[in-house]
Design an enzyme around this catalytic site. Sequence first.
Site, PDB file in Angstrom:
ATOM      1  N   PRO A   1       0.784  -1.213   0.000  1.00  0.00           N
ATOM      2  CA  PRO A   1       0.000   0.000   0.000  1.00  0.00           C
ATOM      3  C   PRO A   1       0.826   1.278   0.000  1.00  0.00           C
ATOM      4  O   PRO A   1       1.739   1.428   0.793  1.00  0.00           O
ATOM      5  CB  PRO A   1      -0.775  -0.106   1.314  1.00  0.00           C
ATOM      6  CG  PRO A   1       0.052  -0.993   2.184  1.00  0.00           C
ATOM      7  CD  PRO A   1       1.070  -1.680   1.344  1.00  0.00           C
TER       8      PRO A   1
ATOM      9  N   LYS B   1       1.722   7.065   4.805  1.00  0.00           N
ATOM     10  CA  LYS B   1       1.446   5.630   4.801  1.00  0.00           C
ATOM     11  C   LYS B   1       1.142   5.116   6.204  1.00  0.00           C
ATOM     12  O   LYS B   1       1.103   3.906   6.426  1.00  0.00           O
ATOM     13  CB  LYS B   1       2.646   4.879   4.210  1.00  0.00           C
ATOM     14  CG  LYS B   1       2.956   5.283   2.771  1.00  0.00           C
ATOM     15  CD  LYS B   1       4.288   4.740   2.317  1.00  0.00           C
ATOM     16  CE  LYS B   1       4.687   5.357   0.978  1.00  0.00           C
ATOM     17  NZ  LYS B   1       6.094   5.064   0.651  1.00  0.00           N
TER      18      LYS B   1
ATOM     19  N   ASN C   1       6.608   3.764  -4.611  1.00  0.00           N
ATOM     20  CA  ASN C   1       7.336   3.549  -5.861  1.00  0.00           C
ATOM     21  C   ASN C   1       6.452   3.642  -7.110  1.00  0.00           C
ATOM     22  O   ASN C   1       6.887   4.136  -8.145  1.00  0.00           O
ATOM     23  CB  ASN C   1       8.035   2.199  -5.822  1.00  0.00           C
ATOM     24  CG  ASN C   1       9.176   2.136  -6.809  1.00  0.00           C
ATOM     25  OD1 ASN C   1       9.836   3.146  -7.060  1.00  0.00           O
ATOM     26  ND2 ASN C   1       9.392   0.973  -7.387  1.00  0.00           N
TER      27      ASN C   1
ATOM     28  N   ARG D   1      15.065   1.581  -4.910  1.00  0.00           N
ATOM     29  CA  ARG D   1      13.877   0.999  -5.540  1.00  0.00           C
ATOM     30  C   ARG D   1      14.036   1.086  -7.053  1.00  0.00           C
ATOM     31  O   ARG D   1      14.827   1.877  -7.552  1.00  0.00           O
ATOM     32  CB  ARG D   1      12.600   1.758  -5.132  1.00  0.00           C
ATOM     33  CG  ARG D   1      12.500   2.083  -3.652  1.00  0.00           C
ATOM     34  CD  ARG D   1      12.379   0.868  -2.780  1.00  0.00           C
ATOM     35  NE  ARG D   1      11.219   0.065  -3.107  1.00  0.00           N
ATOM     36  CZ  ARG D   1       9.974   0.353  -2.735  1.00  0.00           C
ATOM     37  NH1 ARG D   1       9.731   1.422  -2.022  1.00  0.00           N
ATOM     38  NH2 ARG D   1       8.985  -0.440  -3.073  1.00  0.00           N
TER      39      ARG D   1
END
Length: 252
Positions: free
Chosen positions: A2, A50, A160, A237
């Site tokens: 998420p 988040k 990402n 990433r």
Amino acid sequence: MPEGHLLHRYAVEQAGALAGRRVRATSPQGRFDADPYDGCRMRTVEAYGKHLFYVFDDARAVHVHLGMRGLFLRYDDPATPPRGGTRLRLATADAAFDLIAPSRCEALDEPELAALRASLGPDPLRDDADEAEAVRRMAAARVPVGAAILDQAVWAGVGNAWRAELLFVTGLHPAARGLGPGGASRLWEAAVRYMALGRDAGQVVSDPSAPDERWVYKRETCRRCGAPVRSWQLAGRTAYACPVDQPEPATG
DNA sequence: ATGCCATGTTAAC
DNA sequence: TTAACCTGGCATC
């Protein structure tokens, strides 16, 4: 897995079902002490980036971070047995929410909560986000925009997939530096607009006319021009960019 | 059945 | 910079 839009979606959904009500709280897995919350009245559920915060009347707040693997399961019948790995179940007579595999589920006192909030930059999905501050922080970043946008202390909530798609829709290369206030503003406006669509749709939306599609994220070719999408590691990433629609910044 | 990777973050090298 | 966390999905055996 998420990003901020899903946390905000969870917050809205769970607030609708739980806020203002007494809840049953259990930890079938046993890795969270739910006793202080069982029978408590929940005041609010709130997303910040988040992170998820549950605020109760007579107990410390609960901080949840899903990490990369965490998820919630919702059962309309609260009598449904939880799976064994359920870290926390919050339930009323009408529904149960089961928290699975979070990276964090912990009680926080007020100073800890304040410190966590203070560590986060503006969140494009929060009504109280300070746009001027968001632009300042992004414009002040000395790292490439593709690294800054993942830094939760710059903006909170972008992950990402949103990095790839937001930089595409603004025509920015992830390696670009020194956006300036203009570029930072355009990127912020895109984050506010698209992430709200994503929250409402429950998925990343970077083209409202094709909500199931992505421009470059995890793609072999650019959905706009067909050029081969470049991918490489940036800030730990996988970054994705179209060499045509996101011109590479001049180097040296 | 098995292996690998991922929309994330922290802590250990 | 890298491993760890220890789930789900997908590719592969």
